[in-house]
Scaffold this motif. Structure first.
Motif, PDB file in Angstrom:
ATOM      1  N   ALA A  84      35.258  31.999  25.397  1.00  0.00           N
ATOM      2  CA  ALA A  84      34.017  32.712  25.714  1.00  0.00           C
ATOM      3  C   ALA A  84      32.793  31.793  25.629  1.00  0.00           C
ATOM      4  CB  ALA A  84      33.852  33.914  24.772  1.00  0.00           C
ATOM      5  N   ILE A  85      32.717  30.977  24.560  1.00  0.00           N
ATOM      6  CA  ILE A  85      31.549  30.091  24.378  1.00  0.00           C
ATOM      7  C   ILE A  85      31.512  29.035  25.467  1.00  0.00           C
ATOM      8  CG2 ILE A  85      30.479  28.406  22.839  1.00  0.00           C
ATOM      9  CD1 ILE A  85      31.565  29.954  20.480  1.00  0.00           C
ATOM     10  N   LEU A  86      32.659  28.426  25.761  1.00  0.00           N
ATOM     11  CA  LEU A  86      32.713  27.397  26.799  1.00  0.00           C
ATOM     12  C   LEU A  86      32.465  28.000  28.175  1.00  0.00           C
ATOM     13  CD1 LEU A  86      33.206  24.421  27.410  1.00  0.00           C
ATOM     14  CD2 LEU A  86      35.656  24.914  27.567  1.00  0.00           C
ATOM     15  N   CYS A  87      32.929  29.226  28.395  1.00  0.00           N
ATOM     16  CA  CYS A  87      32.710  29.901  29.670  1.00  0.00           C
ATOM     17  C   CYS A  87      31.226  30.135  29.910  1.00  0.00           C
ATOM     18  CB  CYS A  87      33.474  31.223  29.691  1.00  0.00           C
ATOM     19  SG  CYS A  87      33.332  32.122  31.261  1.00  0.00           S
ATOM     20  N   ASP A  88      30.504  30.594  28.884  1.00  0.00           N
ATOM     21  CA  ASP A  88      29.059  30.802  29.033  1.00  0.00           C
ATOM     22  C   ASP A  88      28.341  29.477  29.285  1.00  0.00           C
ATOM     23  OD1 ASP A  88      29.389  33.477  28.669  1.00  0.00           O
ATOM     24  OD2 ASP A  88      28.796  33.493  26.556  1.00  0.00           O
ATOM     25  N   ALA A  89      28.793  28.441  28.588  1.00  0.00           N
ATOM     26  CA  ALA A  89      28.138  27.131  28.736  1.00  0.00           C
ATOM     27  C   ALA A  89      28.315  26.568  30.140  1.00  0.00           C
ATOM     28  CB  ALA A  89      28.696  26.152  27.709  1.00  0.00           C
ATOM     29  N   LEU A  90      29.489  26.806  30.739  1.00  0.00           N
ATOM     30  CA  LEU A  90      29.783  26.203  32.034  1.00  0.00           C
ATOM     31  C   LEU A  90      29.399  27.074  33.222  1.00  0.00           C
ATOM     32  CD1 LEU A  90      33.322  24.655  31.328  1.00  0.00           C
ATOM     33  CD2 LEU A  90      31.103  23.522  31.187  1.00  0.00           C
ATOM     34  N   THR A 103      20.561  19.324  18.964  1.00  0.00           N
ATOM     35  CA  THR A 103      20.195  19.865  20.273  1.00  0.00           C
ATOM     36  C   THR A 103      18.813  19.410  20.723  1.00  0.00           C
ATOM     37  OG1 THR A 103      19.311  21.861  19.206  1.00  0.00           O
ATOM     38  CG2 THR A 103      21.610  21.918  19.947  1.00  0.00           C
ATOM     39  N   GLY A 104      18.128  18.656  19.898  1.00  0.00           N
ATOM     40  CA  GLY A 104      16.773  18.233  20.248  1.00  0.00           C
ATOM     41  C   GLY A 104      16.683  16.819  20.791  1.00  0.00           C
ATOM     42  N   LYS A 105      17.768  16.087  20.859  1.00  0.00           N
ATOM     43  CA  LYS A 105      17.726  14.700  21.315  1.00  0.00           C
ATOM     44  C   LYS A 105      18.306  14.577  22.714  1.00  0.00           C
ATOM     45  CE  LYS A 105      20.778  11.767  19.919  1.00  0.00           C
ATOM     46  NZ  LYS A 105      21.639  10.860  19.131  1.00  0.00           N
ATOM     47  N   LEU A 106      18.154  13.398  23.294  1.00  0.00           N
ATOM     48  CA  LEU A 106      18.661  13.123  24.626  1.00  0.00           C
ATOM     49  C   LEU A 106      19.986  12.381  24.537  1.00  0.00           C
ATOM     50  CD1 LEU A 106      15.337  11.954  26.323  1.00  0.00           C
ATOM     51  CD2 LEU A 106      16.409  14.195  26.502  1.00  0.00           C
ATOM     52  N   TYR A 107      20.869  12.659  25.481  1.00  0.00           N
ATOM     53  CA  TYR A 107      22.202  12.073  25.474  1.00  0.00           C
ATOM     54  C   TYR A 107      22.477  11.419  26.829  1.00  0.00           C
ATOM     55  CZ  TYR A 107      23.037  14.954  21.333  1.00  0.00           C
ATOM     56  OH  TYR A 107      22.964  15.536  20.087  1.00  0.00           O
ATOM     57  N   THR A 108      23.267  10.353  26.803  1.00  0.00           N
ATOM     58  CA  THR A 108      23.761   9.778  28.054  1.00  0.00           C
ATOM     59  C   THR A 108      24.909  10.646  28.557  1.00  0.00           C
ATOM     60  OG1 THR A 108      25.362   8.341  26.933  1.00  0.00           O
ATOM     61  CG2 THR A 108      23.130   7.472  27.288  1.00  0.00           C
ATOM     62  N   ALA A 109      25.364  10.388  29.766  1.00  0.00           N
ATOM     63  CA  ALA A 109      26.447  11.178  30.356  1.00  0.00           C
ATOM     64  C   ALA A 109      27.733  11.041  29.540  1.00  0.00           C
ATOM     65  CB  ALA A 109      26.684  10.744  31.797  1.00  0.00           C
ATOM     66  N   HIS A 134      22.045  26.957  27.769  1.00  0.00           N
ATOM     67  CA  HIS A 134      23.434  27.250  28.143  1.00  0.00           C
ATOM     68  C   HIS A 134      24.422  26.496  27.249  1.00  0.00           C
ATOM     69  CE1 HIS A 134      22.013  29.321  31.705  1.00  0.00           C
ATOM     70  NE2 HIS A 134      21.324  28.239  32.086  1.00  0.00           N
ATOM     71  N   VAL A 135      24.143  25.236  26.956  1.00  0.00           N
ATOM     72  CA  VAL A 135      25.119  24.405  26.254  1.00  0.00           C
ATOM     73  C   VAL A 135      24.793  24.245  24.764  1.00  0.00           C
ATOM     74  CG1 VAL A 135      25.637  23.129  28.360  1.00  0.00           C
ATOM     75  CG2 VAL A 135      23.856  22.287  26.821  1.00  0.00           C
ATOM     76  N   ASN A 136      23.681  24.808  24.304  1.00  0.00           N
ATOM     77  CA  ASN A 136      23.321  24.666  22.891  1.00  0.00           C
ATOM     78  C   ASN A 136      24.426  25.137  21.944  1.00  0.00           C
ATOM     79  OD1 ASN A 136      20.887  23.384  23.125  1.00  0.00           O
ATOM     80  ND2 ASN A 136      19.664  25.254  23.130  1.00  0.00           N
ATOM     81  N   PRO A 137      25.124  26.255  22.223  1.00  0.00           N
ATOM     82  CA  PRO A 137      26.204  26.685  21.312  1.00  0.00           C
ATOM     83  C   PRO A 137      27.315  25.641  21.169  1.00  0.00           C
ATOM     84  CG  PRO A 137      25.552  28.498  22.730  1.00  0.00           C
ATOM     85  CD  PRO A 137      24.861  27.283  23.246  1.00  0.00           C
ATOM     86  N   ILE A 138      27.594  24.893  22.230  1.00  0.00           N
ATOM     87  CA  ILE A 138      28.630  23.852  22.146  1.00  0.00           C
ATOM     88  C   ILE A 138      28.184  22.746  21.193  1.00  0.00           C
ATOM     89  CG2 ILE A 138      29.926  22.134  23.449  1.00  0.00           C
ATOM     90  CD1 ILE A 138      30.734  24.944  24.151  1.00  0.00           C
ATOM     91  N   MET A 154      22.916  20.710  31.858  1.00  0.00           N
ATOM     92  CA  MET A 154      21.902  20.173  30.962  1.00  0.00           C
ATOM     93  C   MET A 154      20.672  19.763  31.763  1.00  0.00           C
ATOM     94  SD  MET A 154      24.430  17.830  28.556  1.00  0.00           S
ATOM     95  CE  MET A 154      23.145  17.349  27.417  1.00  0.00           C
ATOM     96  N   GLN A 155      19.554  19.521  31.081  1.00  0.00           N
ATOM     97  CA  GLN A 155      18.308  19.133  31.728  1.00  0.00           C
ATOM     98  C   GLN A 155      18.304  17.612  31.946  1.00  0.00           C
ATOM     99  OE1 GLN A 155      15.166  20.489  29.202  1.00  0.00           O
ATOM    100  NE2 GLN A 155      15.536  22.668  29.608  1.00  0.00           N
ATOM    101  N   ALA A 156      18.108  17.204  33.203  1.00  0.00           N
ATOM    102  CA  ALA A 156      18.131  15.783  33.537  1.00  0.00           C
ATOM    103  C   ALA A 156      16.839  15.104  33.089  1.00  0.00           C
ATOM    104  CB  ALA A 156      18.333  15.592  35.028  1.00  0.00           C
TER     105      ALA A 156
END
Length: 605
Positions: A462-468, A427-433, A415-419, A496-498
């Motif tokens: 459109a991109i942000l709408c799909d992501a959210l 897009t392959g690493k982990l992020y903090t909040a 869902h959020v990969n385009p952002i 995102m995946q927890a």
């Protein structure tokens, strides 16, 4: 005898005849007692109660105050004074002196007293027979910490090479009998939660008598203490009939490392006598106290460690921050008492304190780190000598195994990969909040999506709408065209995946999903017995066997480890309803935050 909590079957006041009988029994049992001592322990105008327990034990106490004597067999032949009685009349019983304060941990953990832990004076063992009541004392502290009966005579002990059990402990400080007092208290600041050291008041009282010097030298033999600790069975330890030969300077360093009591250091690096120091005025002591407190609040007192009892704050945080070459004594200040000093700082708004109802002691609950005194104070770098530094390194090494860090992480989903791709993020690493929130706000800034008429609103393209919202809104519903900035970060993170990362010492593990909390459950079993279950330790990298061993020693109860049925993991079973104590131990010793602990008490209706 009082390791486990047992409810009394009945409690009643003593009649006049039973009261006189009790006094006669005490007089016959303890030859050292005088009539004045008996009146002090059993005042004529105070009601005396007797509590009867299922195991035939009788406990005699002052109504609304403290237990004074207990009868092990209910027949008067095995009557002993409690520690409360011994604190009023310390010489009521002859006493075995421990080799040092650290040895008291074993006694307060429920162990019997072994000969390797006893200090043997140069003139040899005193004379005693098997079955005699004796007390246990710590060097430099006149208040006994335990009572029990001897297992053999001094002649038999010498034949056995001063090995084996010396005293069968019947009652000790912080057992259930001590906790049963309505007026719960400790005799001096040397009595800590799980160990007893020298009395700071005696230690700072100036020149001491020969007997006090002998006691202090006993407490300085840490090498012998280590020998006692290292015995798998204390009965196999070496016979302690050799006098310690540690130099005075080294002894003082050991004592300082053990108790952090009043110490005189040499600022110039050369040796000097305490008598050469210039006495501080009351104003100087007040100023020094405030400086040491601020130094401690900046360096060693952490918010996660609060609340802290006043005695622990004093011995473990304030005293170590005193300047070199200066003696720090609260009694020489205008406050005279530790509680009054802390309460005065609370009135000024620097800290908040509250009296612990159970321990009858003031505790530090919070620190106002925005207070002017705190912000304007610049902490100093404390000089640490090599011996102290090596001791700290050893202790920090042990603490590093128990320090816990939990980090909640999130992995980009489809869902959020385009952002992430739009702002050039991986897009392959982990992020903090916070990092994920910066990503989405970076996209908003790049695409200029902030509404000009209202800067707190973000226009959803459109991109942000799909992501959210794609897949999260029911079919037929209208997709939002705007979102408030305060809701943007949380909504984005939820897509995102927890994951979570747990670090303990040198061990680190990253797992998918949210961190599952620890579960502590207390329930009743057959015979109305309570058992406490602890599960979920693997998530926090806690060794179940090590924890079970710690809890067994700390609570003087049996513990077992079993596999969880149908699950991967272990469960620790602790005898008794110690649900609150187990939770407190996990927070204090293993750094587990309270929000990661789930508590279920099935014994309450």
């Amino acid at each position: 005898m009082f390791k486990k909590a047992v409810d009394a079957k009945s409690q009643q006041r003593l009649s006049g005849a039973d009261r006189k009988k009790l006094k006669r029994t005490v007089r016959d049992r303890f030859p050292r007692v005088s009539d004045a001592d008996i009146d002090l322990l059993l005042p004529p105008k105070v009601e005396i109660t007797v509590a009867k327990y299922p195991n035939r034990v009788l406990v005699y106490g002052l109504e609304g105050d403290c237990p004074m004597f207990f009868d092990g067999d209910g027949r008067g032949s095995e009557i002993f004074p409690t520690v409360y009685a011994l604190w009023k009349v310390p010489d009521l019983l002859p006493a075995f002196m421990l080799k040092g304060g650290e040895v008291s941990r074993y006694v307060l953990g429920g162990a019997d007293l072994m000969f390797p832990g006893i200090y043997i004076p140069s003139e040899g063992l005193p004379s005693f027979s098997a079955g005699e009541p004796w007390s246990v004392k710590v060097p430099g502290n006149p208040a006994p910490i335990a009572v029990g009966s001897t297992t053999m005579s001094n002649t038999e002990a010498l034949k056995a090479g001063l090995r084996g059990k010396a005293l069968k402990i019947c009652h000790y400080y912080r057992d259930t009998l001590w906790e049963s007092a309505d007026n719960l208290y400790i005799p001096n600041a040397g009595f800590l939660e799980d160990v007893v050291f020298e009395d700071p008041a005696l230690f700072s009282a100036g020149p001491t008598s020969d007997s006090c010097e002998d006691d202090s030298s006993v407490g300085q033999t840490s090498a012998i203490n280590n020998e006692y600790k290292g015995d798998a069975c204390p009965a196999d330890g070496a016979a302690p009939n050799e006098e310690p030969t540690i130099a005075n300077e080294t002894s003082e360093q050991i004592t300082r490392a053990m108790v952090d009591l009043q110490v005189v250091e040499n600022a110039s690096g050369s040796e000097s006598n305490v008598d050469d120091q210039h006495p501080l005025s009351v104003e100087d002591v007040d100023s020094l106290l405030d400086k040491c407190l601020l130094q401690a609040l900046h360096t060693t007192v952490k918010d996660k460690d609060l609340p802290i009892l006043g005695s622990i704050l004093w011995s473990s945080h304030v005293l170590p921050c005193r300047p070199s070459g200066v003696t720090l004594d609260i009694k020489k200040s205008s406050y005279k008492k530790l509680s009054k000093w802390l309460q005065s700082k609370a009135v000024g708004g620097l800290i908040s304190v509250k009296e612990d109802k159970h321990k009858k002691e003031v505790a530090l609950f919070s620190v106002n780190r925005k207070h002017l005194d705190y912000t304007s104070f610049k902490p100093e770098k404390m000089k640490v000598d090599k011996n102290e530094q090596s001791a700290k390194n050893v202790s920090s090494e042990g603490q590093s195994q128990k320090s816990l860090d939990v980090v909640e992480l999130y992995k980009p989903s489809t869902h959020v990969n385009p952002i992430f791709a739009a702002v050039g993020a991986d897009t392959g690493k982990l992020y903090t909040a916070s990092e994920a929130t910066e990503i989405v706000f970076g996209y908003v800034e790049k695409e200029n999506l902030v509404k000009q008429a209202n800067k707190s609103i973000v226009v959803v393209d459109a991109i942000l709408c799909d992501a959210l919202f794609k897949g999260a809104i029911k079919k037929g519903s209208t997709y939002p065209t705007e979102i408030h900035k305060k809701d943007l970060g949380a909504t984005f993170i939820n897509r995102m995946q927890a994951h979570h990362e747990v670090r303990r010492g040198n061990d680190t593990v990253v797992r998918k999903g949210a961190l599952k909390p620890l579960q502590i459950l207390t329930e009743r079993r057959q015979g109305n017995k309570k058992v406490t279950k602890l599960s979920g330790l693997e998530s926090f990298l806690i060794d179940a066997e090590a924890l079970a061993s710690e809890l067994q020693k700390k609570f003087a109860c049996s513990t077992t480890i079993s596999e969880l049925p149908g699950k991967k993991g272990l469960e620790v079973l602790i005898q008794g309803g110690v649900i609150d104590d187990v939770g407190r131990h996990l927070v204090e010793q293993y750094g587990v935050q309270k929000r990661y602990i789930e508590v279920f008490d099935k014994t309450k209706k």
